[in-house]
Design an enzyme around this catalytic site. Structure first.
Site, PDB file in Angstrom:
ATOM      1  N   TYR A  95       0.837  -1.195   0.000  1.00 56.05           N
ATOM      2  CA  TYR A  95       0.000   0.000   0.000  1.00 56.05           C
ATOM      3  C   TYR A  95       0.878   1.254   0.000  1.00 56.05           C
ATOM      4  O   TYR A  95       1.583   1.533   0.967  1.00 56.05           O
ATOM      5  CB  TYR A  95      -0.925   0.023   1.210  1.00 56.05           C
ATOM      6  CG  TYR A  95      -1.984  -1.053   1.225  1.00 56.05           C
ATOM      7  CD1 TYR A  95      -2.283  -1.774   0.079  1.00 56.05           C
ATOM      8  CD2 TYR A  95      -2.691  -1.349   2.381  1.00 56.05           C
ATOM      9  CE1 TYR A  95      -3.252  -2.765   0.090  1.00 56.05           C
ATOM     10  CE2 TYR A  95      -3.672  -2.326   2.405  1.00 56.05           C
ATOM     11  CZ  TYR A  95      -3.943  -3.037   1.261  1.00 56.05           C
ATOM     12  OH  TYR A  95      -4.907  -4.014   1.293  1.00 56.05           O
ATOM     13  N   HIS A 114      -0.718 -11.909   0.246  1.00 51.68           N
ATOM     14  CA  HIS A 114      -1.588 -10.939  -0.412  1.00 51.68           C
ATOM     15  C   HIS A 114      -2.260 -11.517  -1.661  1.00 51.68           C
ATOM     16  O   HIS A 114      -3.433 -11.272  -1.918  1.00 51.68           O
ATOM     17  CB  HIS A 114      -0.771  -9.697  -0.777  1.00 51.68           C
ATOM     18  CG  HIS A 114      -1.575  -8.452  -0.860  1.00 51.68           C
ATOM     19  ND1 HIS A 114      -1.044  -7.197  -0.696  1.00 51.68           N
ATOM     20  CD2 HIS A 114      -2.889  -8.236  -1.102  1.00 51.68           C
ATOM     21  CE1 HIS A 114      -1.981  -6.279  -0.824  1.00 51.68           C
ATOM     22  NE2 HIS A 114      -3.115  -6.885  -1.071  1.00 51.68           N
ATOM     23  N   GLY A 158     -17.740   2.135  -1.852  1.00 53.19           N
ATOM     24  CA  GLY A 158     -18.562   3.301  -1.562  1.00 53.19           C
ATOM     25  C   GLY A 158     -19.941   3.292  -2.187  1.00 53.19           C
ATOM     26  O   GLY A 158     -20.816   4.071  -1.785  1.00 53.19           O
TER      27      GLY A 158
END
Length: 334
Positions: free
Chosen positions: A55, A125, A209
């Site tokens: 990240y 990951h 979102g």
């Protein structure tokens, strides 16, 4: 609020995904704001914080997000559960190379970034199909034996992949894509994890979102470093097509005096006892709103009504919960 468990690791029922402080959602806030937002989440009751070595590397550098989290939580290390991830992308690996030294090197840097001497939960990951399953799982097991990590996990995996790894070294958690629009995990990941005492940690539980109800067909995303431009459900046509789901959420939110995002999170908390979603945001008020979902309780009747309404609506756009470093699957190496 009642804590939950990822394997044997106790965490708050909702965690905090920290990626947005480093990349993925356009311009990032300054470090001081990010640190204050993380500490605000802790003060609210969140004990579970998720990051990854990768990240930040798109526009900043590998380890950027880990360093922010380390700065925010160094003085309260005994009160929090830290999760980070290793991604073998870019590693000079050739088939036959030992896995453990690579894993140890990456973890050592993550520990430095996080300002700690152990990580509670260390994820792979993404699965690298060139690496033998047994050796990868054994390497993580060795880190557990050495006390450098408390448990390990896998991200974006199928149930068959999970089973292959879990048989070698028991897995504590699976971090897969899961939300009202992406329900592949209900077919086999959740049943497998419930049977084997494995936690499921959904990332993007609010569908980048969309399920907050704040994204419309007129919403524009930043052109630089905003993953939402690649999310299928956030194309203009799919935003319009999936509006019936937002209508359902708005109705339940009004009845429960909650927000659509909180209803989304309350829905999955009610559905599975082993689920611990990690919504992410770069805005402090949104982070606290999401955590407040653990105070929104659905009755069995309300849940059944919500579930029936969702099942009656067609979802447009699909990402899927399995992503590998190669686009073509091959037989597992054992």
């Amino acid at each position: 609020m009642k804590n939950r468990f990822l394997g044997k690791i106790e965490v708050s029922p909702i965690g905090m995904g920290c990626m947005a402080f480093s990349h993925g959602y356009g311009k990032i806030p300054d470090e001081a704001y990010a640190v204050s937002a993380i500490r605000a989440a802790l003060d609210f009751g969140c004990t579970f914080f998720d990051t990854a070595e990768a990240y930040g590397e798109q526009l900043y550098y590998r380890g950027h997000n880990e360093q922010i989290l380390g700065k925010a939580l160094e003085n309260v290390r005994d009160k929090v559960v830290l999760a980070t991830k290793i991604h073998f992308r870019g590693t000079a690996y050739k088939p036959g190379d030992p896995i453990y030294p690579i894993l140890k090197e990456h973890l050592t840097q993550s520990l430095k970034n996080l300002r700690t001497d152990y990580v509670d939960l260390y994820y792979l990951h993404r699965v690298n199909l060139e690496m033998p399953v047994d050796e990868v799982a054994e390497a993580f097991g060795r880190l557990i034996e050495e006390g450098l990590i408390r448990g390990w996990g896998l991200s974006q995996v199928s149930a068959s992949q999970l089973d292959s790894f879990h048989r070698v070294t028991p897995v504590s958690a699976v971090q897969n894509l899961y939300n009202m629009l992406e329900r592949d995990c209900e077919k086999d990941i959740f049943p497998y994890c419930l049977e084997h005492n494995i936690g499921v940690v959904p990332f993007s539980p609010i569908a980048s979102g969309f399920l907050s109800g704040k994204i419309t067909a007129d919403t524009t995303f930043e052109k630089v470093d905003d993953v939402r431009v690649f999310v299928p459900q956030l194309s203009k046509e799919n935003i319009i097509a999936n509006q019936p789901i937002i209508d359902i959420l708005n109705r339940f939110a009004a009845e429960k005096q909650a927000t659509p995002a909180q209803i989304t999170l309350a829905w999955m908390l009610h559905k599975y006892p082993n689920v611990v979603p990690i919504p992410g945001s770069k805005r402090k008020e949104r982070i606290l709103e999401n955590l407040g979902a653990w105070n929104v309780t659905l009755t069995d009747e309300e849940f059944s009504s919500l579930e029936a309404a969702l099942n009656a609506v067609e979802v447009h756009g699909h990402r899927g919960n399995v992503e590998n470093e190669r686009s073509t699957m091959k037989e597992w190496k054992r």
